[in-house]
Each structure stands twice: as structure tokens, then as C-alpha cells.
Scaffold this motif. Structure first.
Motif, PDB file in Angstrom:
ATOM      1  N   LEU A  48       7.128  -6.501   0.758  1.00  0.00           N
ATOM      2  CA  LEU A  48       6.992  -6.262  -0.678  1.00  0.00           C
ATOM      3  C   LEU A  48       6.125  -5.026  -0.933  1.00  0.00           C
ATOM      4  CD1 LEU A  48       7.993  -7.451  -3.297  1.00  0.00           C
ATOM      5  CD2 LEU A  48       5.961  -8.874  -3.359  1.00  0.00           C
ATOM      6  N   TYR A  49       5.145  -4.823  -0.090  1.00  0.00           N
ATOM      7  CA  TYR A  49       4.261  -3.646  -0.147  1.00  0.00           C
ATOM      8  C   TYR A  49       5.092  -2.357  -0.095  1.00  0.00           C
ATOM      9  CZ  TYR A  49       0.507  -0.530   1.612  1.00  0.00           C
ATOM     10  OH  TYR A  49      -0.397   0.490   1.810  1.00  0.00           O
ATOM     11  N   ASP A  50       5.982  -2.255   0.907  1.00  0.00           N
ATOM     12  CA  ASP A  50       6.822  -1.065   1.052  1.00  0.00           C
ATOM     13  C   ASP A  50       7.796  -0.929  -0.119  1.00  0.00           C
ATOM     14  OD1 ASP A  50       5.642  -0.299   3.476  1.00  0.00           O
ATOM     15  OD2 ASP A  50       7.024  -1.549   4.625  1.00  0.00           O
ATOM     16  N   TRP A  51       8.343  -2.061  -0.562  1.00  0.00           N
ATOM     17  CA  TRP A  51       9.275  -2.062  -1.689  1.00  0.00           C
ATOM     18  C   TRP A  51       8.590  -1.516  -2.942  1.00  0.00           C
ATOM     19  CZ3 TRP A  51       9.054  -4.705  -6.355  1.00  0.00           C
ATOM     20  CH2 TRP A  51      10.230  -4.727  -7.116  1.00  0.00           C
ATOM     21  N   ALA A  52       7.371  -1.973  -3.218  1.00  0.00           N
ATOM     22  CA  ALA A  52       6.631  -1.551  -4.412  1.00  0.00           C
ATOM     23  C   ALA A  52       6.297  -0.064  -4.356  1.00  0.00           C
ATOM     24  CB  ALA A  52       5.363  -2.385  -4.573  1.00  0.00           C
ATOM     25  N   ILE A  53       5.957   0.426  -3.179  1.00  0.00           N
ATOM     26  CA  ILE A  53       5.677   1.858  -3.023  1.00  0.00           C
ATOM     27  C   ILE A  53       6.964   2.660  -3.228  1.00  0.00           C
ATOM     28  CG2 ILE A  53       5.036   3.645  -1.357  1.00  0.00           C
ATOM     29  CD1 ILE A  53       3.005   1.573  -0.217  1.00  0.00           C
ATOM     30  N   GLU A  54       8.047   2.205  -2.604  1.00  0.00           N
ATOM     31  CA  GLU A  54       9.339   2.897  -2.722  1.00  0.00           C
ATOM     32  C   GLU A  54       9.817   2.974  -4.170  1.00  0.00           C
ATOM     33  OE1 GLU A  54      13.660   1.397  -1.604  1.00  0.00           O
ATOM     34  OE2 GLU A  54      12.521   1.923   0.200  1.00  0.00           O
ATOM     35  N   LYS A  55       9.619   1.889  -4.917  1.00  0.00           N
ATOM     36  CA  LYS A  55      10.063   1.829  -6.312  1.00  0.00           C
ATOM     37  C   LYS A  55       9.051   2.446  -7.278  1.00  0.00           C
ATOM     38  CE  LYS A  55      13.831  -0.553  -5.571  1.00  0.00           C
ATOM     39  NZ  LYS A  55      15.157  -0.011  -5.821  1.00  0.00           N
ATOM     40  N   LYS A  56       7.930   2.918  -6.734  1.00  0.00           N
ATOM     41  CA  LYS A  56       6.848   3.535  -7.518  1.00  0.00           C
ATOM     42  C   LYS A  56       6.153   2.546  -8.470  1.00  0.00           C
ATOM     43  CE  LYS A  56       8.727   8.194  -7.138  1.00  0.00           C
ATOM     44  NZ  LYS A  56       8.424   8.321  -5.786  1.00  0.00           N
ATOM     45  N   TYR A  57       6.104   1.277  -8.046  1.00  0.00           N
ATOM     46  CA  TYR A  57       5.371   0.251  -8.794  1.00  0.00           C
ATOM     47  C   TYR A  57       3.919   0.173  -8.324  1.00  0.00           C
ATOM     48  CZ  TYR A  57       9.896  -1.480 -10.400  1.00  0.00           C
ATOM     49  OH  TYR A  57      11.137  -1.591 -10.959  1.00  0.00           O
ATOM     50  N   PHE A  58       3.649   0.787  -7.164  1.00  0.00           N
ATOM     51  CA  PHE A  58       2.310   0.716  -6.592  1.00  0.00           C
ATOM     52  C   PHE A  58       1.988   2.041  -5.918  1.00  0.00           C
ATOM     53  CE2 PHE A  58      -0.315  -0.187  -2.768  1.00  0.00           C
ATOM     54  CZ  PHE A  58      -1.470  -0.569  -3.420  1.00  0.00           C
ATOM     55  N   ASP A  59       0.769   2.514  -6.154  1.00  0.00           N
ATOM     56  CA  ASP A  59       0.223   3.719  -5.528  1.00  0.00           C
ATOM     57  C   ASP A  59      -0.988   3.343  -4.699  1.00  0.00           C
ATOM     58  OD1 ASP A  59       1.539   6.087  -6.017  1.00  0.00           O
ATOM     59  OD2 ASP A  59       0.517   6.454  -7.918  1.00  0.00           O
ATOM     60  N   ILE A  60      -1.071   3.815  -3.485  1.00  0.00           N
ATOM     61  CA  ILE A  60      -2.258   3.596  -2.660  1.00  0.00           C
ATOM     62  C   ILE A  60      -3.357   4.509  -3.199  1.00  0.00           C
ATOM     63  CG2 ILE A  60      -3.246   3.781  -0.350  1.00  0.00           C
ATOM     64  CD1 ILE A  60      -0.321   3.388   0.695  1.00  0.00           C
ATOM     65  N   LYS A  61      -4.445   3.883  -3.634  1.00  0.00           N
ATOM     66  CA  LYS A  61      -5.544   4.658  -4.215  1.00  0.00           C
ATOM     67  C   LYS A  61      -6.834   4.547  -3.401  1.00  0.00           C
ATOM     68  CE  LYS A  61      -3.891   4.720  -8.898  1.00  0.00           C
ATOM     69  NZ  LYS A  61      -3.067   3.788  -9.545  1.00  0.00           N
ATOM     70  N   LYS A  62      -6.926   3.484  -2.616  1.00  0.00           N
ATOM     71  CA  LYS A  62      -8.146   3.250  -1.835  1.00  0.00           C
ATOM     72  C   LYS A  62      -7.766   3.001  -0.377  1.00  0.00           C
ATOM     73  CE  LYS A  62     -10.624   2.165  -5.722  1.00  0.00           C
ATOM     74  NZ  LYS A  62     -11.831   2.285  -6.283  1.00  0.00           N
ATOM     75  N   GLU A  63      -8.664   3.331   0.510  1.00  0.00           N
ATOM     76  CA  GLU A  63      -8.393   3.197   1.950  1.00  0.00           C
ATOM     77  C   GLU A  63      -8.093   1.752   2.346  1.00  0.00           C
ATOM     78  OE1 GLU A  63      -7.498   4.776   5.516  1.00  0.00           O
ATOM     79  OE2 GLU A  63      -7.974   5.908   3.715  1.00  0.00           O
ATOM     80  N   TYR A  64      -8.805   0.774   1.764  1.00  0.00           N
ATOM     81  CA  TYR A  64      -8.576  -0.630   2.135  1.00  0.00           C
ATOM     82  C   TYR A  64      -7.159  -1.087   1.810  1.00  0.00           C
ATOM     83  CZ  TYR A  64      -8.904  -2.293  -2.698  1.00  0.00           C
ATOM     84  OH  TYR A  64      -8.674  -2.535  -4.022  1.00  0.00           O
ATOM     85  N   GLN A  65      -6.473  -0.388   0.900  1.00  0.00           N
ATOM     86  CA  GLN A  65      -5.106  -0.755   0.533  1.00  0.00           C
ATOM     87  C   GLN A  65      -4.090  -0.408   1.617  1.00  0.00           C
ATOM     88  OE1 GLN A  65      -5.017   1.369  -3.226  1.00  0.00           O
ATOM     89  NE2 GLN A  65      -5.424  -0.520  -4.365  1.00  0.00           N
ATOM     90  N   LYS A  66      -4.568   0.189   2.707  1.00  0.00           N
ATOM     91  CA  LYS A  66      -3.724   0.474   3.876  1.00  0.00           C
ATOM     92  C   LYS A  66      -3.981  -0.524   5.003  1.00  0.00           C
ATOM     93  CE  LYS A  66      -3.903   5.465   3.099  1.00  0.00           C
ATOM     94  NZ  LYS A  66      -4.309   6.754   3.711  1.00  0.00           N
ATOM     95  N   SER A  67      -4.906  -1.444   4.793  1.00  0.00           N
ATOM     96  CA  SER A  67      -5.299  -2.371   5.863  1.00  0.00           C
ATOM     97  C   SER A  67      -4.252  -3.468   6.077  1.00  0.00           C
ATOM     98  CB  SER A  67      -6.654  -3.014   5.551  1.00  0.00           C
ATOM     99  OG  SER A  67      -6.510  -3.983   4.523  1.00  0.00           O
ATOM    100  N   PRO A  68      -4.133  -3.958   7.303  1.00  0.00           N
ATOM    101  CA  PRO A  68      -3.188  -5.045   7.580  1.00  0.00           C
ATOM    102  C   PRO A  68      -3.431  -6.274   6.705  1.00  0.00           C
ATOM    103  CG  PRO A  68      -3.949  -4.092   9.628  1.00  0.00           C
ATOM    104  CD  PRO A  68      -4.779  -3.484   8.525  1.00  0.00           C
ATOM    105  N   LYS A  69      -4.684  -6.621   6.465  1.00  0.00           N
ATOM    106  CA  LYS A  69      -4.984  -7.792   5.638  1.00  0.00           C
ATOM    107  C   LYS A  69      -4.457  -7.594   4.215  1.00  0.00           C
ATOM    108  CE  LYS A  69      -8.517 -10.925   4.064  1.00  0.00           C
ATOM    109  NZ  LYS A  69      -9.864 -11.395   4.159  1.00  0.00           N
ATOM    110  N   TYR A  70      -4.699  -6.440   3.642  1.00  0.00           N
ATOM    111  CA  TYR A  70      -4.243  -6.150   2.287  1.00  0.00           C
ATOM    112  C   TYR A  70      -2.712  -6.176   2.216  1.00  0.00           C
ATOM    113  CZ  TYR A  70      -3.728  -3.913  -2.241  1.00  0.00           C
ATOM    114  OH  TYR A  70      -3.396  -3.650  -3.542  1.00  0.00           O
ATOM    115  N   ILE A  71      -2.071  -5.502   3.155  1.00  0.00           N
ATOM    116  CA  ILE A  71      -0.608  -5.431   3.184  1.00  0.00           C
ATOM    117  C   ILE A  71      -0.006  -6.821   3.365  1.00  0.00           C
ATOM    118  CG2 ILE A  71       1.373  -4.535   4.473  1.00  0.00           C
ATOM    119  CD1 ILE A  71      -0.443  -2.034   5.062  1.00  0.00           C
TER     120      ILE A  71
END
Length: 91
Positions: A48-71
Motif C-alpha cells: 500500500l505504501y508503494d501504491w500511495a506513492i505511485e498514485k501521489k497520495y503520499f509524499d515521503i517527508k521525513k527519514e523515518y517514513q522510509k523505515s521498514p517498521k513505518y512501511i
């Protein structure tokens, strides 16, 4: 659509109660058991993380948003979703 499924999460559940190919089949079961919860349309074969980025529903703004736990815990309100109370759609 073949690349999406409907996922039903009962109220307070930690895991899905059912996965369906169509909204109609999901609603038949939800109504039969008078279930309360949310039915969401999820993409198949991608996070869902990749889907939201692809559809431009979500932008990574902070480093923790790239972490395995967050994803791994990522959720997105932009997926089509429907709320049910005692087997009846309320939205």
C-alpha cells in the motif's frame, strides 16, 4: 478488477476477517453475519505504501517514513473504503 481485492477488517480486529474478489460478495457475507467494520479495496502484488506513492497520495517527508517498521504499518485513507455497522453500509 483483477489487480485489486476487497479486504474486510472487523471492528477492533488486528487481522482481516476476509478477502473478496468483488464488493458484492463481500457485502453478502457482511450482511449475512451483521458485521461491523471496514471494507477496503487493496492493490494486489504491491505494498500500500508503494501504491500511495505511485498514485501521489503520499509524499515521503521525513527519514523515518522510509523505515521498514513505518512501511510495514503504513495505511492510507485514499483507498476506496466502506464502513459497515451491523451489516449495513453507513457511508
Amino acid at each position: 478488477m483483477k489487480n485489486q481485492v476487497y479486504v474486510f477488517m472487523g471492528e477492533g480486529a488486528n487481522y482481516p476477517a476476509g478477502i473478496f474478489e468483488s464488493k458484492e460478495k463481500a457485502e453478502e457475507v457482511i450482511k449475512r453475519y451483521s458485521l461491523t467494520g471496514i471494507l477496503s479495496l487493496y492493490p494486489i502484488d504491491m505494498l500500500l505504501y508503494d501504491w500511495a506513492i505511485e498514485k501521489k497520495y503520499f509524499d515521503i517527508k521525513k527519514e523515518y517514513q522510509k523505515s521498514p517498521k513505518y512501511i510495514g504499518q503504513f495505511s492510507c485513507a485514499s483507498v476506496d473504503h466502506f464502513h459497515y455497522e451491523e451489516g449495513v453500509c453507513v457511508n
